[in-house]
Design an enzyme around this catalytic site. Sequence first.
Site, PDB file in Angstrom:
ATOM      1  N   ASP A   1      32.405  48.637  40.439  1.00  0.00           N
ATOM      2  CA  ASP A   1      32.684  47.269  40.986  1.00  0.00           C
ATOM      3  C   ASP A   1      31.122  46.806  41.592  1.00  0.00           C
ATOM      4  O   ASP A   1      30.342  47.571  42.135  1.00  0.00           O
ATOM      5  CB  ASP A   1      33.400  47.595  42.276  1.00  0.00           C
ATOM      6  CG  ASP A   1      34.011  46.321  42.858  1.00  0.00           C
ATOM      7  OD1 ASP A   1      34.739  45.777  42.046  1.00  0.00           O
ATOM      8  OD2 ASP A   1      33.581  46.138  43.807  1.00  0.00           O
TER       9      ASP A   1
ATOM     10  N   GLU B   1      30.313  46.419  36.494  1.00  0.00           N
ATOM     11  CA  GLU B   1      30.458  44.890  36.788  1.00  0.00           C
ATOM     12  C   GLU B   1      29.522  44.495  37.382  1.00  0.00           C
ATOM     13  O   GLU B   1      28.921  44.769  38.497  1.00  0.00           O
ATOM     14  CB  GLU B   1      31.821  44.583  37.845  1.00  0.00           C
ATOM     15  CG  GLU B   1      32.319  43.489  37.728  1.00  0.00           C
ATOM     16  CD  GLU B   1      33.115  43.101  39.162  1.00  0.00           C
ATOM     17  OE1 GLU B   1      33.633  42.025  39.184  1.00  0.00           O
ATOM     18  OE2 GLU B   1      32.822  43.678  40.083  1.00  0.00           O
TER      19      GLU B   1
ATOM     20  N   ASP C   1      37.862  53.026  38.630  1.00  0.00           N
ATOM     21  CA  ASP C   1      36.997  52.341  39.200  1.00  0.00           C
ATOM     22  C   ASP C   1      36.371  52.898  40.524  1.00  0.00           C
ATOM     23  O   ASP C   1      36.812  53.635  41.177  1.00  0.00           O
ATOM     24  CB  ASP C   1      38.129  51.341  40.193  1.00  0.00           C
ATOM     25  CG  ASP C   1      37.759  49.617  39.987  1.00  0.00           C
ATOM     26  OD1 ASP C   1      36.532  49.343  40.215  1.00  0.00           O
ATOM     27  OD2 ASP C   1      38.557  48.931  39.419  1.00  0.00           O
TER      28      ASP C   1
ATOM     29  N   HIS D   1      41.709  41.661  36.388  1.00  0.00           N
ATOM     30  CA  HIS D   1      42.709  41.247  37.917  1.00  0.00           C
ATOM     31  C   HIS D   1      42.154  40.297  38.773  1.00  0.00           C
ATOM     32  O   HIS D   1      42.554  39.950  39.410  1.00  0.00           O
ATOM     33  CB  HIS D   1      42.679  42.642  38.719  1.00  0.00           C
ATOM     34  CG  HIS D   1      41.301  42.859  39.055  1.00  0.00           C
ATOM     35  ND1 HIS D   1      40.463  43.590  38.051  1.00  0.00           N
ATOM     36  CD2 HIS D   1      40.870  43.088  40.238  1.00  0.00           C
ATOM     37  CE1 HIS D   1      39.193  43.821  38.991  1.00  0.00           C
ATOM     38  NE2 HIS D   1      39.462  43.704  40.280  1.00  0.00           N
ATOM     39  N   ASP D   2      40.848  39.609  38.275  1.00  0.00           N
ATOM     40  CA  ASP D   2      40.137  38.666  38.896  1.00  0.00           C
ATOM     41  C   ASP D   2      40.232  37.180  38.293  1.00  0.00           C
ATOM     42  O   ASP D   2      39.719  36.398  38.688  1.00  0.00           O
ATOM     43  CB  ASP D   2      38.623  39.052  39.162  1.00  0.00           C
ATOM     44  CG  ASP D   2      38.530  40.108  40.198  1.00  0.00           C
ATOM     45  OD1 ASP D   2      39.299  40.279  40.967  1.00  0.00           O
ATOM     46  OD2 ASP D   2      37.433  40.763  39.842  1.00  0.00           O
TER      47      ASP D   2
END
Length: 558
Positions: free
Chosen positions: A200, A257, A99, A332-333
């Site tokens: 991210d 993302e 990440d 994970h969100d």
Amino acid sequence: MTQTKWWQKAVVYQIYPRSFQDSNGDGIGDIPGIIQRLPYLKKLGVQVIWLSPIYQSPNDDNGYDISDYQKILPEFGTIADVREMLLVAHELGLKVMMDLVVNHTSDEHYWFQKSCQSKTNAYRDYYIWRDPVNGHAPNNWLSDFGGSAWEYDAKTAQYYLHLFSKKQPDLNWDNPKLRQEIYTMMQWWLNQGVDGFRMDVINLISKRSGMPNDPEVADGNHGSSMVFSANGPNVHQYLQEMNQQVLSKHNIITVGETPGVTTNDAVKYAGFDRHELQMVFQFEHTELDSSHEGLGKWSNERVNLVDLKRILSKWQTNLYGQAWNSLYWNNHDRPRVVSRFGNDSEVYRVQSAKMLAATLHFMQGTPYIYQGEEIGMTNITLSSIDQYQDIDTLNAYDDLVSQKKRVTPEQMMAYIHHSSRDNARTPMQWDNTKNAGFTTGSPWLPVNSNYQTINVSDTFSDRESIFYFYKKLIALRQQLPIITTGRYEVLDLEDEFVYAYRRIGKNSQLLVISNFSDQPQIRHYNFGTITSLIIGNYKDDAGDILRAYETKVYLIEM
Ligand code: GLC
Ligand code: CA
């Protein structure tokens, strides 16, 4: 698309390290725990793993607030553990994606600490500082986690921008020195042997010109100016620069993302001839159940299948031949897909989880599986807000229930059970022993009480399990090039219960049929004759009768 690239045929598995496997009994997943479980991922058959952040962090946002990009959070292990993990993964033929969180840092990063010291120091311009306007914040932008996106610093009498928590100040990408520091850091990670980056909120790195007020911000609402401020004037220039200086020199996988992107935007970020990223995570299908009442994402509405089909079909069609899709239900969100788009009751959980898997995995793009999805893990229902850990959930409760009093506590808990990020973050369920085999200590977030029946160990002994279904889907992608290359065509878009589509290749076609309802449906699709059923979630084929949550995929040779 010219020649198929390795990452276009790959399936990625996302690990949320905090919740994957604890190795030392402190209740927190760690890198030695990941190493222990790599053979499991090999058995599943994925080609790539993506790790959510493992860097030094005060954990205001569970590691998405990084205070040192080149240090490992001690709870997770050491850099030696990371090297060992890379070694073992590579020996098993697994690639490792990291990440990369570079829209912002932690306020505890030394860049920010220095930046705060004075208006003239060398790091001041690493972040986004503005003078007050009429004694207030420079504009009305809202943080994605609630409240203003600006925080006042009394020492230097200016505000800094934070699109997430106030402990996550946004970096100033217009500063060339900052950009070089980031590229050097990325190169350092590539030198350690990592195989790619998941970036991210990367479309936020260049802020909208002039930083005008966000017209959507209304009194009393729980909003976010993240999307309004995104896709700024220099974002493509910076990504092309990053690509030229770092990414293009390595045979790696990259995914950005990118909240709020349209398919046109995605063609710019991930177009085959753009030299930016290889693919992006779009948000449209995951935001279908957002509130219609100004409560941001907080709702407990069911998604309408026709809307879901319309969005996924648009992405399949508009990117075809121009850019590459990422395919995901979970991360994970987001809440657990079987609870959200499927049916997590005892009767239908297994069938609906398989149905959702097949529906996604026969599309064009690179599929991402989020830990636990492959065994059909479900949302969790914790009774008290005190049991939640996620900053987004806690801030929203405070904002909507305690401050604005727009939502009753009971209603908010219902929204949290439906939408909270902690639904995805409960520990991985490995077996039916205490704490699901995740830890011998006390887990940082409660284990879902259904671990006695939903766990990896039981999945192995059942040939009909969701796990083996995913394994087969992953293997099929390697065997059938049409899954990677075929053109997508949706069938009967307005059908409210069944999602059917074709993939069209030169000499063959795939027909994918999924019943999204718990009622039998009768449908007839007529394409060619020589058909074979390559995968399904019932023992036999009932022809035109589709049973509850049935999915089946035919290969049609022409
Ligand atoms: C991304 C991450 C999320 C995080 C946010 C801020 O959306 O996926 O977990 O809170 O960025 O870094
Ligand atoms: Ca641990």
